[in-house]
Design a protein around this motif. Sequence first.
Motif, PDB file in Angstrom:
ATOM      1  N   UNK A  66      45.151  -9.787  92.353  1.00 41.42           N
ATOM      2  CA  UNK A  66      46.581  -9.142  92.248  1.00 41.42           C
ATOM      3  C   UNK A  66      46.464  -8.584  90.932  1.00 41.42           C
ATOM      4  N   UNK A  67      47.558  -8.244  90.160  1.00 43.92           N
ATOM      5  CA  UNK A  67      47.800  -7.395  89.041  1.00 43.92           C
ATOM      6  C   UNK A  67      47.303  -7.717  87.924  1.00 43.92           C
ATOM      7  N   UNK A  68      47.119  -9.276  87.787  1.00 47.16           N
ATOM      8  CA  UNK A  68      46.429 -10.106  86.775  1.00 47.16           C
ATOM      9  C   UNK A  68      44.985 -10.298  86.611  1.00 47.16           C
ATOM     10  N   UNK A  69      44.309 -10.014  87.842  1.00 44.60           N
ATOM     11  CA  UNK A  69      42.975 -10.105  87.939  1.00 44.60           C
ATOM     12  C   UNK A  69      42.113  -9.222  86.902  1.00 44.60           C
ATOM     13  N   UNK A 229      46.060 -10.107  80.435  1.00 40.41           N
ATOM     14  CA  UNK A 229      45.956  -9.969  81.881  1.00 40.41           C
ATOM     15  C   UNK A 229      46.882 -10.550  82.548  1.00 40.41           C
ATOM     16  N   UNK A 230      47.375 -11.657  82.384  1.00 38.29           N
ATOM     17  CA  UNK A 230      48.504 -12.375  82.887  1.00 38.29           C
ATOM     18  C   UNK A 230      49.871 -11.744  82.682  1.00 38.29           C
ATOM     19  N   UNK A 231      49.992 -10.908  81.685  1.00 37.97           N
ATOM     20  CA  UNK A 231      51.133 -10.120  81.304  1.00 37.97           C
ATOM     21  C   UNK A 231      51.068  -8.845  82.235  1.00 37.97           C
ATOM     22  N   UNK A 232      50.151  -8.572  82.922  1.00 38.41           N
ATOM     23  CA  UNK A 232      50.005  -7.159  83.847  1.00 38.41           C
ATOM     24  C   UNK A 232      50.686  -7.457  85.070  1.00 38.41           C
ATOM     25  N   UNK A 233      51.097  -8.786  85.476  1.00 36.76           N
ATOM     26  CA  UNK A 233      51.751  -8.931  86.555  1.00 36.76           C
ATOM     27  C   UNK A 233      53.037  -8.575  86.786  1.00 36.76           C
ATOM     28  N   UNK A 234      53.177  -7.634  87.681  1.00 36.09           N
ATOM     29  CA  UNK A 234      54.625  -6.984  87.555  1.00 36.09           C
ATOM     30  C   UNK A 234      55.411  -7.401  88.946  1.00 36.09           C
TER      31      UNK A 234
END
Length: 317
Positions: A66-69, A229-234
Amino acid sequence: MLYIFMALYAEAVPFIAQMKLKRVNDSGKFVLYQDEAGEAILAVTGPGKVEAAVAVSYVCAKYGTDESTFILNIGSAAGAPNCSDEHVQSAERSELIGQWFIGNQLVDGDTKRTYYPDVLYRHPFAEEGIETVSIVRRPDEMKQMIRMDASVNGGQKSGSSLKIMLCDMEAVGVYQAAVRFVGQHQMAFLKVVSDAGVDKRMTAEDLQHFFADSAEKICTWIEDVRTLSRSWKVEKVGAKEQEILQLLCDQTHASVTMRLQLEQLLRYCTLANIPYEEMIRGDLAEQTLCCRDRKEGKAYFEPVSYTHLTLPTILRV
């Protein structure tokens, strides 16, 4: 999720110990290790582009993305100063051994095709290009490559030539597979210079030496990247945007990749207060958006610049 891909077990041992990873029993022919929380996977791929690409595809497909990978390729590389001057080479070669670099340019040694992963995060490493080769380079071959580079560029460093010649066997394979699952900012290629081209087989002890000394420092940086990277999840687009997105995808016969790009564009238009809905519905009414197949759908979006996040309808305003 954090996915780490390393070619050899000897290279991976210090990271397995430092991160307290345990062997995954149901991984078939793949050698996988996982942390207790199930948030990190380390795969020992074996050397070579194909082996690396297959391992990346297997892990991403089985465990999901996902976006946080974040995907990290760690390994050793041959390194030499990219200079035809023998005296400069001799003086600088020994200083390179044991240095860590992060790849900002990947070159396929077979096709000469170049890839550029995005380095959008802070890191304590020097940045350099990496050439991925299919066979181990000997010292004389490294020198020959450097002479050829100098002769092609008239003795001058071109915009695409490398200050340091780094050669590995996996980076391009990892990139080519990973980019099917994640964005270019969700991957990193970390290499330590272990030699200047191998003229004899390196032992497992030789390899472990280069990784053991830096494992703690690198694992600390890895934790920082995981936090980032966890903050990249939108959040997904809203209900209205989803309706328009589905309409666009249906009319253009969009692939999964096209759908993700369109979703990104609609999110940008919403944030920028661009009245895209009436423009798209206007195109639909004029039947300029009615495509017979995916080829016509791609043609409709050819004017799109995904770098600047603009729609063809916006460009006509």
